[in-house]
Motif scaffolding. Structure first.
Motif, PDB file in Angstrom:
ATOM      1  N   MET A   1       0.933  -1.188  -0.070  1.00 47.93           N
ATOM      2  CA  MET A   1       0.025  -0.041  -0.008  1.00 47.93           C
ATOM      3  C   MET A   1       0.986   1.313   0.054  1.00 47.93           C
ATOM      4  SD  MET A   1      -3.018  -1.370  -0.169  1.00 47.93           S
ATOM      5  CE  MET A   1      -3.666  -2.754   0.040  1.00 47.93           C
ATOM      6  N   GLY A   2       0.241   2.437  -0.240  1.00 45.17           N
ATOM      7  CA  GLY A   2       1.202   3.451  -0.549  1.00 45.17           C
ATOM      8  C   GLY A   2       1.077   4.129  -1.869  1.00 45.17           C
ATOM      9  N   LEU A   3       2.208   4.417  -2.409  1.00 44.73           N
ATOM     10  CA  LEU A   3       2.624   4.861  -3.848  1.00 44.73           C
ATOM     11  C   LEU A   3       3.527   3.711  -4.321  1.00 44.73           C
ATOM     12  CD1 LEU A   3       3.619   8.799  -3.035  1.00 44.73           C
ATOM     13  CD2 LEU A   3       1.222   7.770  -3.661  1.00 44.73           C
ATOM     14  N   ARG A   4       2.825   3.584  -5.444  1.00 51.85           N
ATOM     15  CA  ARG A   4       3.418   2.461  -6.372  1.00 51.85           C
ATOM     16  C   ARG A   4       4.272   3.139  -7.792  1.00 51.85           C
ATOM     17  NH1 ARG A   4       0.887  -1.480  -8.362  1.00 51.85           N
ATOM     18  NH2 ARG A   4      -1.047  -0.659  -8.044  1.00 51.85           N
ATOM     19  N   PHE A   5       5.427   3.293  -7.739  1.00 56.26           N
ATOM     20  CA  PHE A   5       5.942   3.918  -9.004  1.00 56.26           C
ATOM     21  C   PHE A   5       6.526   3.016 -10.034  1.00 56.26           C
ATOM     22  CE2 PHE A   5       6.289   7.643  -5.871  1.00 56.26           C
ATOM     23  CZ  PHE A   5       6.235   8.629  -6.879  1.00 56.26           C
ATOM     24  N   GLU A   6       6.601   3.400 -11.159  1.00 58.31           N
ATOM     25  CA  GLU A   6       7.306   2.821 -12.143  1.00 58.31           C
ATOM     26  C   GLU A   6       7.814   4.151 -13.154  1.00 58.31           C
ATOM     27  OE1 GLU A   6       7.972  -0.266 -13.270  1.00 58.31           O
ATOM     28  OE2 GLU A   6       6.265  -1.640 -11.829  1.00 58.31           O
ATOM     29  N   THR A   7       9.283   3.846 -13.204  1.00 57.67           N
ATOM     30  CA  THR A   7       9.908   5.087 -13.996  1.00 57.67           C
ATOM     31  C   THR A   7      10.619   4.614 -15.127  1.00 57.67           C
ATOM     32  OG1 THR A   7      10.092   6.229 -11.902  1.00 57.67           O
ATOM     33  CG2 THR A   7      11.424   6.912 -13.670  1.00 57.67           C
ATOM     34  N   ARG A   8      10.664   5.033 -16.155  1.00 56.21           N
ATOM     35  CA  ARG A   8      11.478   4.940 -17.171  1.00 56.21           C
ATOM     36  C   ARG A   8      12.121   6.199 -17.987  1.00 56.21           C
ATOM     37  NH1 ARG A   8       9.686   6.669 -22.235  1.00 56.21           N
ATOM     38  NH2 ARG A   8       7.285   6.988 -22.434  1.00 56.21           N
ATOM     39  N   GLY A   9      13.371   5.869 -18.544  1.00 56.11           N
ATOM     40  CA  GLY A   9      14.308   7.066 -19.102  1.00 56.11           C
ATOM     41  C   GLY A   9      13.520   7.213 -20.430  1.00 56.11           C
TER      42      GLY A   9
END
Length: 236
Positions: free
Chosen positions: A1-9
Motif C-alpha cells: 500500500m502507499g505509492l507504487r511507482f514505475e519510472t523509465r528513461g
C-alpha cells in the motif's frame, strides 16, 4: 500500500523520465526536492486532472489524491514552457483547466492527454508548436561546452531557464542520488565517498533538507509514502 511507482528513461532530448504511479490508502507523502519541471496527469473517482509542476528546492509534506492513477513527464533541465517562466514555477505549479480523459488545455491549445507510451509524441508536438522551448546557451553548457559569453551571463541564463542556480541543481541532484543508493543498500560511508560529501553528518543534513529522510529510514523504507521511486525500476 502507499505509492507504487514505475519510472523509465527517455530517448528524447527534451525529456528526462516518464513515470506512472498509483496511490492506495495514502493521503499524504513526503515531497522531495527536484530540479525539473513537469506535466502530471491523473484520474480519481472518474474525473481527470492535469497540472504543470515546478522544480522544488526543499522537502515537505504534500497531499495525495487517494485511489488515483498518475502519468508524469519530467522535462530535461534547461527546457521551459514558452508561456510560463520556470522561475514562477519553483516550489509551486499550475493546475490546468478543462481537463478531460482525452484532452487538456495548455498555452491556449487543446492537446491529447497522453498515456505513458505517448509522452514523447506529446512532447514532440509541444516542441514543434513552440510551446516547449530551450535556451541554446544552457543547452551548450549542459553538453559540457563553455559558451562564448561571460560567467555572469551563463548564470543568469541558467537561472532564468531552470529557476535554480547551478549550485542548487548540483546539491539537489546529489541528495536524490544519495537517497537512491542508500535505499538499495549502499553503506553511508561509501555514499559519502562516491558523491564527495565531507562526512556522514554532511550527508545527513542534505538528506534532511532535500529528501526528508534519514539514512536509516531510507535503508528500511520507513516513515510512509515518498515522492521518489526508490525501487530502481528505471528502464529505457
Amino acid at each position: 500500500m502507499g505509492l507504487r511507482f514505475e519510472t523509465r528513461g527517455s530517448d528524447s532530448p527534451w525529456v528526462d523520465t516518464v513515470w506512472t504511479c498509483t496511490s492506495e490508502q495514502v493521503t499524504a507523502m513526503t515531497s522531495v526536492a527536484g530540479v525539473r519541471w513537469g506535466l502530471v496527469f491523473w484520474e480519481q473517482a472518474g474525473r481527470s486532472y492535469a497540472s504543470v509542476t515546478g522544480p522544488e528546492t526543499r522537502t515537505g509534506t504534500a497531499p495525495v489524491p487517494e485511489g488515483a492513477t498518475f502519468t508524469g513527464i519530467e522535462f530535461a533541465v534547461g527546457t521551459a514552457l514558452r508561456a510560463v517562466p520556470t522561475t514562477a514555477l519553483v516550489d509551486g505549479g499550475i493546475e490546468l483547466p478543462d481537463t478531460t480523459r482525452r484532452t487538456f488545455r495548455l498555452d491556449g491549445t487543446r492537446w491529447e492527454t497522453p498515456g505513458p507510451d505517448d509522452a514523447e509524441a506529446l512532447v514532440d508536438s509541444l516542441v514543434r508548436a513552440g510551446t516547449v522551448v530551450r535556451d541554446p546557451i544552457v543547452a551548450e553548457l549542459l553538453r559540457g561546452h563553455r559558451p562564448a559569453v561571460s560567467e555572469r551571463t551563463v548564470e543568469r541564463r541558467f537561472r532564468a531557464a531552470t529557476g535554480l542556480t547551478r549550485g542548487a541543481v548540483r546539491q539537489i541532484e546529489r541528495a536524490r542520488t544519495a537517497a537512491e543508493l542508500l535505499a538499495t543498500g549502499d553503506p553511508a560511508a561509501d555514499v559519502v565517498a562516491k558523491l564527495d560529501y565531507f562526512d556522514e553528518p554532511h550527508l545527513a543534513r542534505a538528506l534532511r533538507s532535500y529528501v526528508g529522510r534519514t539514512v536509516r529510514q531510507l535503508r528500511e523504507g520507513a516513515d510512509g509514502a515518498i515522492a521518489l521511486d526508490l525501487d530502481q525500476r528505471l528502464t529505457s
